[in-house]
Design an enzyme around this catalytic site. Structure first.
Site, PDB file in Angstrom:
ATOM      1  N   ASP A   1       0.823  -1.210   0.000  1.00 46.93           N
ATOM      2  CA  ASP A   1       0.000   0.000   0.000  1.00 46.93           C
ATOM      3  C   ASP A   1       0.864   1.272   0.000  1.00 46.93           C
ATOM      4  O   ASP A   1       0.708   2.152  -0.850  1.00 46.93           O
ATOM      5  CB  ASP A   1      -0.808   0.009   1.312  1.00 46.93           C
ATOM      6  CG  ASP A   1      -2.286   0.217   1.083  1.00 46.93           C
ATOM      7  OD1 ASP A   1      -2.670   0.536  -0.039  1.00 46.93           O
ATOM      8  OD2 ASP A   1      -3.039   0.065   2.062  1.00 46.93           O
TER       9      ASP A   1
ATOM     10  N   GLU B   1      -5.285   7.244  -0.263  1.00 46.57           N
ATOM     11  CA  GLU B   1      -5.785   6.628   0.967  1.00 46.57           C
ATOM     12  C   GLU B   1      -4.815   6.753   2.154  1.00 46.57           C
ATOM     13  O   GLU B   1      -5.265   6.859   3.292  1.00 46.57           O
ATOM     14  CB  GLU B   1      -6.113   5.153   0.692  1.00 46.57           C
ATOM     15  CG  GLU B   1      -7.003   4.580   1.750  1.00 46.57           C
ATOM     16  CD  GLU B   1      -7.651   3.256   1.368  1.00 46.57           C
ATOM     17  OE1 GLU B   1      -7.312   2.685   0.322  1.00 46.57           O
ATOM     18  OE2 GLU B   1      -8.501   2.808   2.157  1.00 46.57           O
TER      19      GLU B   1
ATOM     20  N   ASP C   1      -6.308   5.002  -5.174  1.00 49.22           N
ATOM     21  CA  ASP C   1      -6.321   3.884  -4.227  1.00 49.22           C
ATOM     22  C   ASP C   1      -5.102   3.028  -4.555  1.00 49.22           C
ATOM     23  O   ASP C   1      -5.066   2.340  -5.579  1.00 49.22           O
ATOM     24  CB  ASP C   1      -7.611   3.063  -4.357  1.00 49.22           C
ATOM     25  CG  ASP C   1      -7.798   2.166  -3.139  1.00 49.22           C
ATOM     26  OD1 ASP C   1      -6.804   1.941  -2.414  1.00 49.22           O
ATOM     27  OD2 ASP C   1      -8.923   1.693  -2.909  1.00 49.22           O
TER      28      ASP C   1
ATOM     29  N   ILE D   1      -3.842   0.337  -3.215  1.00 47.61           N
ATOM     30  CA  ILE D   1      -4.285  -1.060  -3.366  1.00 47.61           C
ATOM     31  C   ILE D   1      -5.746  -1.104  -2.981  1.00 47.61           C
ATOM     32  O   ILE D   1      -6.112  -0.861  -1.833  1.00 47.61           O
ATOM     33  CB  ILE D   1      -3.535  -2.059  -2.459  1.00 47.61           C
ATOM     34  CG1 ILE D   1      -2.100  -2.229  -2.884  1.00 47.61           C
ATOM     35  CG2 ILE D   1      -4.225  -3.431  -2.561  1.00 47.61           C
ATOM     36  CD1 ILE D   1      -1.457  -3.495  -2.344  1.00 47.61           C
ATOM     37  N   ASP D   2      -6.572  -1.398  -3.957  1.00 50.78           N
ATOM     38  CA  ASP D   2      -7.997  -1.566  -3.716  1.00 50.78           C
ATOM     39  C   ASP D   2      -8.248  -3.074  -3.640  1.00 50.78           C
ATOM     40  O   ASP D   2      -7.745  -3.819  -4.478  1.00 50.78           O
ATOM     41  CB  ASP D   2      -8.768  -0.939  -4.890  1.00 50.78           C
ATOM     42  CG  ASP D   2     -10.262  -1.057  -4.709  1.00 50.78           C
ATOM     43  OD1 ASP D   2     -10.734  -0.959  -3.568  1.00 50.78           O
ATOM     44  OD2 ASP D   2     -10.958  -1.242  -5.725  1.00 50.78           O
TER      45      ASP D   2
ATOM     46  N   THR E   1      -7.767  -4.972  -0.524  1.00 49.15           N
ATOM     47  CA  THR E   1      -6.629  -5.491   0.268  1.00 49.15           C
ATOM     48  C   THR E   1      -6.880  -6.938   0.709  1.00 49.15           C
ATOM     49  O   THR E   1      -5.951  -7.727   0.786  1.00 49.15           O
ATOM     50  CB  THR E   1      -6.380  -4.618   1.510  1.00 49.15           C
ATOM     51  OG1 THR E   1      -7.602  -4.468   2.221  1.00 49.15           O
ATOM     52  CG2 THR E   1      -5.865  -3.256   1.122  1.00 49.15           C
TER      53      THR E   1
ATOM     54  N   ASP F   1     -12.467   4.531  -4.400  1.00 48.34           N
ATOM     55  CA  ASP F   1     -12.970   3.178  -4.638  1.00 48.34           C
ATOM     56  C   ASP F   1     -13.850   3.106  -5.881  1.00 48.34           C
ATOM     57  O   ASP F   1     -14.286   2.006  -6.261  1.00 48.34           O
ATOM     58  CB  ASP F   1     -13.775   2.678  -3.428  1.00 48.34           C
ATOM     59  CG  ASP F   1     -12.878   2.223  -2.289  1.00 48.34           C
ATOM     60  OD1 ASP F   1     -11.767   1.759  -2.574  1.00 48.34           O
ATOM     61  OD2 ASP F   1     -13.298   2.349  -1.120  1.00 48.34           O
TER      62      ASP F   1
END
Ligand code: AMP
Ligand code: MG
Length: 326
Positions: A47, A70, A123, A125-126, A128, A272
């Site tokens: 992330d 994020e 984002d 890492i969307d 996770t 998101d």
């Protein structure tokens, strides 16, 4: 140069690097064992690393643009997290060989928590949970101007390139520009092909996609809706905005996200949905909340004026909205 060509090039290059970083971390650090131990550190490292790389590239090319992402580096800078910071820096160095830990933190902190007239939503890492489970996840980057998404890049590092060969080549980039359609590239940014939504006209022929996590969406309500519309094909559960990508290339017809009973008042985050939404729309789809309102990306980090999400191939949108009134 065409309008937005530098923005698009930057977003694609950044997403390719971030994908490679995330895949490498997953290969190195996510074993079945670490999940059993509930060790979330691999996703934490990925992330931060993904955000550092992308923020650095976007800021270098567009120094006046705001980035709303994020993460921030507050936790990462704490002495008890020095081992995590060391690992983030190690993985970032594959792309920026001389990066110091201090620089990595400063790149992460290019992110702001308030939106502006022109900003990027990221984002890093969307999905996770999908990342840790060995399933789908995505890196999502969108440009938003005056509240309108004008560009979206969605990297799905572990998604099959071709549904006809689900165990073949993996790693896809979905891209879209306002008014210019959507396309798919391979993980190197090559082999571009235009994509479009499915032409299914009868709801009974639809396929629904939804979250894997029951806390993120109301699976039971989705199931009832499917029954009401005589949808017989099973729903496809998938993590992350990869759901928008598979809808945009016609593999599924509807993406439903009715808020889960575990958090009925949940407000969605802009990062998101921004990249996914333009990719679905430019492929011919329609995106609203479950009450039929357009998504409002101008309120801040949270989409406070929307409730849930409905994405369709366009043709089925109104009939599904009607059925959702149940
Ligand atoms: P998905 O992989 O589609 O299930 O979505 C992952 C995203 O769900 C994460 O990036 C979170 O920001 C978001 N999320 C977290 N809690 C909730 C919730 N209660 N309802 C809906 N989405 C959530
Ligand atoms: Mg997310």
């Amino acid at each position: 140069m065409d309008e937005y060509s530098l923005e698009m090039l930057t977003a694609i290059q950044a997403a390719i690097k971030a994908s490679a970083l995330c895949q490498k971390i997953r290969e190195d650090l996510v074993g079945g064992e670490s999940i059993l131990k509930k060790d979330r550190s691999p996703v934490t490292i990925a992330d931060y690393g993904s955000q550092a790389i992308i923020c650095k590239m976007v800021r270098e090319r567009f120094p006046n643009d705001t980035i709303v992402a994020e993460e921030d580096s507050k936790e990462l800078r704490r002495p008890n997290h020095s081992n995590i910071l060391e690992q983030v820096t190690h993985y970032v160095r594959a792309f920026s060989p001389n990066a110091s830990s201090k620089e990595v933190c400063s790149w992460i902190d290019f992110s702001s928590n308030s939106v502006s007239d022109r900003f990027w939503a990221l984002d890093p890492i969307d999905g996770t949970k999908g990342f840790l489970r060995g399933d789908q996840y995505a890196i999502a980057l969108a440009l938003i101007e005056e509240g309108v998404v004008t560009l979206g890049v969605l990297a799905c590092p572990d998604l099959y390139v071709d549904i006809r060969q689900p165990s073949g080549e993996r790693g896809v980039l979905f891209i879209a520009l306002k008014g210019k359609g959507s396309a798919q590239l391979d993980r190197h940014g090559l082999n571009k092909r235009n994509i479009s939504v499915s032409k299914v006209k009868n709801p009974s022929g639809a396929i629904i996609t939804e979250s894997v996590e029951p806390d993120h969406a109301d699976h039971l309500t989705h199931q009832r809706l499917a029954q009401k519309l005589n949808i017989s094909k099973p729903s496809l559960r998938m993590d992350s905005q990869a759901k928008y990508g598979i809808l945009a290339r016609g593999e599924v017809t509807l993406y439903l996200r009715v808020p889960s009973p575990s958090e009925p008042g949940y407000k969605e985050n802009i990062w998101d949905h921004a990249a996914g939404a333009i990719i679905a729309e430019e492929a011919g789809g329609r995106v609203t909340d479950i009450l039929g309102r357009p998504l409002d990306f101008s309120c801040g980090v949270k989409m406070v004026k929307n409730h849930g999400i409905l994405v369709s191939n366009g043709m089925l949108h109104d009939v599904v909205l009607k059925a959702l009134e149940m």
